[in-house]
Design a protein around this motif. Structure first.
Motif, PDB file in Angstrom:
ATOM      1  N   ALA A   1      -7.127  22.337 -10.059  1.00 43.47           N
ATOM      2  CA  ALA A   1      -7.658  21.318  -9.101  1.00 43.47           C
ATOM      3  C   ALA A   1      -6.626  21.249  -7.969  1.00 43.47           C
TER       4      ALA A   1
ATOM      5  N   LEU B   1      -4.003  20.713  -6.881  1.00 46.37           N
ATOM      6  CA  LEU B   1      -2.618  19.341  -7.151  1.00 46.37           C
ATOM      7  C   LEU B   1      -1.564  20.332  -6.660  1.00 46.37           C
TER       8      LEU B   1
ATOM      9  N   PRO C   1      -8.023  19.695  -2.834  1.00 53.75           N
ATOM     10  CA  PRO C   1      -8.310  19.194  -4.092  1.00 53.75           C
ATOM     11  C   PRO C   1      -9.595  18.301  -3.413  1.00 53.75           C
TER      12      PRO C   1
ATOM     13  N   LEU D   1     -13.830  18.475  -8.524  1.00 51.79           N
ATOM     14  CA  LEU D   1     -13.733  19.562  -9.889  1.00 51.79           C
ATOM     15  C   LEU D   1     -12.853  18.292  -9.990  1.00 51.79           C
TER      16      LEU D   1
ATOM     17  N   TYR E   1     -11.156  15.369 -12.564  1.00 47.87           N
ATOM     18  CA  TYR E   1     -10.078  15.632 -14.061  1.00 47.87           C
ATOM     19  C   TYR E   1      -9.940  14.508 -14.034  1.00 47.87           C
TER      20      TYR E   1
ATOM     21  N   PHE F   1      -7.252  12.610 -16.972  1.00 45.74           N
ATOM     22  CA  PHE F   1      -5.381  12.588 -16.605  1.00 45.74           C
ATOM     23  C   PHE F   1      -5.139  12.443 -17.889  1.00 45.74           C
TER      24      PHE F   1
ATOM     25  N   GLU G   1      -3.019   9.985 -18.688  1.00 45.91           N
ATOM     26  CA  GLU G   1      -2.974   8.767 -18.779  1.00 45.91           C
ATOM     27  C   GLU G   1      -3.557   8.273 -17.521  1.00 45.91           C
TER      28      GLU G   1
ATOM     29  N   ARG H   1      -4.591   6.935 -14.835  1.00 46.96           N
ATOM     30  CA  ARG H   1      -5.087   6.737 -13.718  1.00 46.96           C
ATOM     31  C   ARG H   1      -5.594   6.036 -12.819  1.00 46.96           C
ATOM     32  N   LEU H   2      -5.805   5.127 -13.870  1.00 49.90           N
ATOM     33  CA  LEU H   2      -7.214   4.234 -13.316  1.00 49.90           C
ATOM     34  C   LEU H   2      -6.169   3.102 -11.645  1.00 49.90           C
ATOM     35  N   PHE H   3      -6.702   2.850 -10.975  1.00 51.19           N
ATOM     36  CA  PHE H   3      -6.118   2.866  -9.543  1.00 51.19           C
ATOM     37  C   PHE H   3      -5.889   0.533 -10.339  1.00 51.19           C
TER      38      PHE H   3
ATOM     39  N   ARG I   1     -15.516   7.746 -14.390  1.00 48.28           N
ATOM     40  CA  ARG I   1     -15.183   7.518 -12.583  1.00 48.28           C
ATOM     41  C   ARG I   1     -15.515   9.319 -12.198  1.00 48.28           C
ATOM     42  N   ALA I   2     -14.624  10.334 -12.936  1.00 46.37           N
ATOM     43  CA  ALA I   2     -14.256  11.402 -13.081  1.00 46.37           C
ATOM     44  C   ALA I   2     -15.862  12.637 -13.148  1.00 46.37           C
TER      45      ALA I   2
END
Lengths: 233, 378
Positions: free
Chosen positions: B45, B47, B73, B78, B80, B82, B84, B86-88, B145-146
């Protein structure tokens, strides 16, 4: 003189000037505060410790020393002051702008500390996620970092505002105590105490100070709580 | 085609991962925790940066230390997902979903907003905030979202690991649905063989920063030398089978594979559907003769090919059932008592109920989850 009498135009002017100076000092230092907080929290470079020290200096230095250094630096004969005057015709000592600068510098460490704390609390993995979604670093800062550090910005602004309102030593040294120009609330209070028969006015000014400070605290508490609730989860 | 060649230093071991594979369907990166799976995906990715190497996806070079290429990135395209989510937290579900979508040119939006919200059942969640979502809902939003960033490849790093079993079951059909309806290659990181059998086609085995093997799930799970990596408790064979009949009265489905017929609990799939099923070694017993009067429905004639040499009370045997590999785990005592040696003819006894939904792979998922648009009308 009756301490409960309505405040006089002179006292009113001191209050108005104080608010004016404090608002300007905070407004101008805000973007620098965010920038410095970000630099200190997120970057690693050789002079970082020195920068950190300089930013925090007003917190530990006697305010009179800060005012004196400003005078040396920005006075008509000072290295920076001469440039400002020759190029822009601007002279800061003994002006309300000078008072705002002195107050801003004294309040700066408090602002930066609050912002830095909130920056450190941000989950940096959220920023990484934003990058994978196509956001450039600047966009990540604007859409993720900045909104998430908003509670820290609010706290920093209120703390700095309160500190600027109460600023005395650096202001009187750098900007003097000119009625209507640089005589802010604390300076007016000090002058009243020095004046025979000014006790009642001094008392009223003290009460006004308490009210303004409490109001600032209440607003900060309210805003911080709202923002916190918005970010929860 | 996914080409990867990475060298990096990770804590106390060196990552030296090199493999290339076709990107049709789901490619699973499998390994124990600490094997370097997440590191590989993060390097993919962009990162984290490998010390040296090359990454290319379908011919597009994303990283090449020799040529000085290192796309940031945001330019790798790509997706991604995650572990967890990782939503805002400061944005509504709708704004989370459109975060990547609005950042790509309109001409490149081949997967649209409505399509994704339909596919993942997100329509009712749009106005909510991440803090008000359940774990499963969060992962579905993260997935959406991805997807909406219209990536060239979707990376999923243990997207179900933080969920309990019921939540896993809630999200899995959505992943199957997107595998089956979108032509989007997916790299799926997991340490759960059950998830991988159900979702993936290609397996990349990772151990201590090295790629130990790349191949189809069927091939890699039948190799004894990889057994320490594929896991002992979960060990088993993955076989291909076809639906040949339904027993409505008893709620069973009849499958046919290379070794013969196989009864399993009812699978909602038409006759002719290809399935992949996993038969765990510990669910297979052996008999020298065809037993009578037992409840076990499946008795598959086999030949013993190999007997594991592990010490301990139990032993794994590799069986050949008409060309398909099966595994059986029996006690060393039974092995001695039945005098089983390589080449011996035995019957593999497989309880039908031991083959549950999580043992059923590609194809099965498509039908169990219902047709792509079928149950989404609101």
């Amino acid at each position: 003189m009756n301490p409960l009498a309505p405040i006089t135009p002179l006292e009113w002017e001191a209050l108005r000037l104080s608010l004016w100076v404090a608002i300007w000092s905070v407004a101008v230092s805000l973007p620098f505060g965010v920038l410095i907080a970000w630099v200190l929290a997120r970057t690693e470079f050789p002079g970082r410790g020195l920068l950190n020290g300089i930013v925090h200096l007003p917190l530990v230095l006697p305010p009179v020393v800060v005012g004196y250094l400003l005078l040396v630096l920005l006075g008509r004969q000072g290295p920076l002051g001469r440039l400002l005057f020759d190029w822009f015709g601007v002279s800061l000592p003994f002006t309300w702008q000078g008072a705002a600068l002195a107050a801003g510098i004294m309040a700066f460490p408090l602002m930066v500390r609050a912002m830095r704390l909130s920056l450190d609390a941000i989950d940096r993995r959220l920023e990484a996620a934003a990058r994978t979604l196509g956001a450039r670093p600047v966009a990540v800062f604007a859409t993720v970092t900045l909104p998430l550090m908003a509670p820290g910005i609010v706290v920093g602004v209120i703390l700095a505002f309160a500190r600027a309102l109460g600023e005395f030593g650096a202001t009187i040294t750098f900007a003097a105590n000119i009625p209507g120009e640089t005589r802010t609330l604390p300076l007016a209070l000090y002058s009243m105490i020095q004046t025979p028969g000014g006790e009642a006015a001094a008392f009223r000014l003290a009460i006004v100070s308490v009210i303004v400070s409490l109001a600032a605290l209440a607003v900060s508490e309210l805003l911080a709580r709202r923002l916190q609730a918005r970010l929860a989860g | 085609m996914l080409e990867l060649d990475l060298t990096a230093r990770l804590g106390n071991f060196a990552l030296e991962a090199k493999f290339s594979c076709e990107t049709t369907g789901i490619v699973a990166l499998f390994g124990r925790s600490g094997a370097g799976k997440t590191s590989v995906v993060n390097m993919l990715a962009g990162l984290t940066r490998p010390h040296r190497g090359r990454i290319a996806v379908n011919g597009t070079v994303l990283f090449d230390s020799a040529r000085g290429i290192d796309l940031p990135p945001e330019r790798r395209r790509l997706g991604y997902v995650f572990q967890e989510g990782r939503l805002f937290p400061h944005m509504s579900v709708r704004r989370n979903l459109s975060y990547g979508y609005t950042r790509i040119p309109a001409a490149e939006r081949s997967i649209g907003f409505e399509h994704v919200t339909d596919l993942l059942g997100l329509a009712d969640l749009l106005g909510r905030r991440p803090g008000d979502l359940s774990g499963g809902e969060k992962q579905r939003v993260a997935l959406g979202r991805a997807l909406l960033a219209n990536p060239r490849l979707l990376l999923m790093d243990e997207p179900l690991a933080a969920l309990d079993q019921p939540r896993k079951e809630e999200v899995l059909p959505f992943i199957e649905r997107l595998r089956d309806t979108l032509a989007l290659p997916i790299v799926y990181v997991s340490h759960s063989m059950a998830e991988i059998v159900r979702l993936a086609d290609t397996l990349v085995l990772l151990s201590e920063g090295r790629v130990e093997a790349v191949g189809t799930i069927e091939d890699l799970t039948s190799r004894l030398d990889l057994r320490p990596l594929t896991g002992r408790y979960e060990a088993g064979a993955v076989i291909r089978a076809e639906v040949v009949g339904q027993d409505e009265a008893f709620g069973l489905t009849e499958l046919r594979f290379a070794g013969g017929g196989l009864w399993v609990p009812r699978v909602e799939a038409p006759i002719g559907t290809e399935l992949r099923i996993r038969v765990r070694a510990r669910d297979v017993a052996l008999a020298r003769e065809r037993p009578r009067g037992v409840s076990i429905l499946n008795m598959v004639p086999c030949r013993v090919e190999d007997i594991g040499a592990e010490a301990g009370p139990q032993v794994d045997l590799r069986l050949n059932a008409g060309g398909a590999a099966l595994w059986a785990r029996i006690t060393r005592r039974s092995l001695a008592k039945l005098q089983i040696v390589p080449g011996a003819r035995v019957y593999a006894l497989i309880k039908a109920v031991a083959i549950d939904r999580t043992s059923l792979g590609r194809g099965a998922g498509r039908f169990l989850a219902g047709p792509a648009e079928g149950n989404l009308e609101e």
